[in-house]
Design an enzyme around this catalytic site. Structure first.
Site, short mmCIF file in Angstrom:
data_model
loop_
_atom_site.label_atom_id
_atom_site.label_comp_id
_atom_site.label_asym_id
_atom_site.label_seq_id
_atom_site.Cartn_x
_atom_site.Cartn_y
_atom_site.Cartn_z
N HIS A 204 0.81 5.16 1.35
CA HIS A 204 0.23 6.16 2.07
C HIS A 204 0.16 7.62 1.60
CE1 HIS A 204 0.37 4.02 6.01
NE2 HIS A 204 1.44 3.46 5.37
N HIS B 115 0.68 -1.21 -0.04
CA HIS B 115 0.06 -0.02 -0.02
C HIS B 115 0.95 1.12 -0.08
CE1 HIS B 115 0.61 -1.19 4.32
NE2 HIS B 115 0.72 0.13 4.61
P1 AMP Z 1 2.01 0.29 7.32
O1 AMP Z 1 2.80 0.49 8.57
O2 AMP Z 1 2.55 1.19 6.20
O3 AMP Z 1 1.94 -1.36 7.08
O4 AMP Z 1 0.49 0.99 7.22
C1 AMP Z 1 -0.48 0.13 7.76
C2 AMP Z 1 -1.71 1.15 7.76
O5 AMP Z 1 -2.95 0.70 7.70
C3 AMP Z 1 -1.33 1.78 9.28
O6 AMP Z 1 -1.62 3.30 8.78
C4 AMP Z 1 -3.06 1.52 9.85
O7 AMP Z 1 -3.48 2.55 10.41
C5 AMP Z 1 -3.75 1.18 8.58
N1 AMP Z 1 -4.87 0.57 8.78
C6 AMP Z 1 -4.67 -1.20 9.48
N2 AMP Z 1 -6.06 -1.59 9.41
C7 AMP Z 1 -6.88 -0.67 8.64
C8 AMP Z 1 -8.35 -0.83 8.43
N3 AMP Z 1 -8.84 -1.90 8.74
N4 AMP Z 1 -8.57 0.16 7.82
C9 AMP Z 1 -7.96 1.42 7.30
N5 AMP Z 1 -6.72 1.41 7.42
C10 AMP Z 1 -6.11 0.34 8.30
#
Ligand code: AMP
Ligand code: ZN
Length: 140
Positions: free
Chosen positions: A102, A100
């Site tokens: 950001h 993903h």
């Molecule tokens: P990363 O640390 O780059 O893997 O980012 C994962 C991101 O996913 C974090 O910023 C979380 O807040 C977000 N996240 C985790 N679960 C969900 C969810 N169910 N819906 C939306 N965002 C999520």
């Protein structure tokens, strides 16, 4: 789709999300724990754990979409700046192991450090030279 992958389920619409954009290949959702209001995530619908698994053609599309959404968010939110962040591997802070990107709109004094943070090392000229020659990549 990978079993037990939350982003596969979100991308497929099996788990509800705050979706701001969707097409055949991507879903873009609001991050559940945003750094700033409007913080969003570009999620490919197919499962790739990280940047190293992501096919080149899809990587290109991610950047094109990021650019488009950043421009849209800047216009709607009137933000002062914008961060694109993309973590790969636990050591780099990745917590969801489905690629993903950001999208983080930034405002003056938004409560985060201006510069999303890392330590700034002092490296000797010799070490700089060594790492530079080690990392040189020839144009294809
Ligand atoms: P990363 O640390 O780059 O893997 O980012 C994962 C991101 O996913 C974090 O910023 C979380 O807040 C977000 N996240 C985790 N679960 C969900 C969810 N169910 N819906 C939306 N965002 C999520
Ligand atoms: Zn997945």
């Amino acid at each position: 789709m990978k079993e037990d992958c939350i982003f596969c389920k979100i991308a497929a619409g099996e788990i509800p999300s705050k979706t701001i954009y969707e097409d055949e290949e991507f879903r873009v959702i609001l991050d559940i724990s945003p750094a700033v209001k409007g913080h969003a995530l570009i999620i490919p619908k197919d499962h790739y754990a990280n940047l190293f698994e992501l096919p080149e053609a899809l990587a290109v599309k991610v950047m094109i979409l990021a650019r488009k959404l950043a421009a849209h968010m800047k216009e709607v939110l009137q933000c002062d700046g914008f961060n694109l962040v993309q973590n790969n591997g636990k050591a780099a802070g990745q917590t969801v192991f489905h690629f993903h990107m950001h999208l983080i709109p930034r405002f003056e004094n938004d409560g985060n450090q201006d510069r999303l943070c890392w330590n700034q090392l002092e490296v000797s000229p010799e070490e700089m030279e060594e790492i530079c020659s080690k990392l040189k990549l020839k144009e294809e």
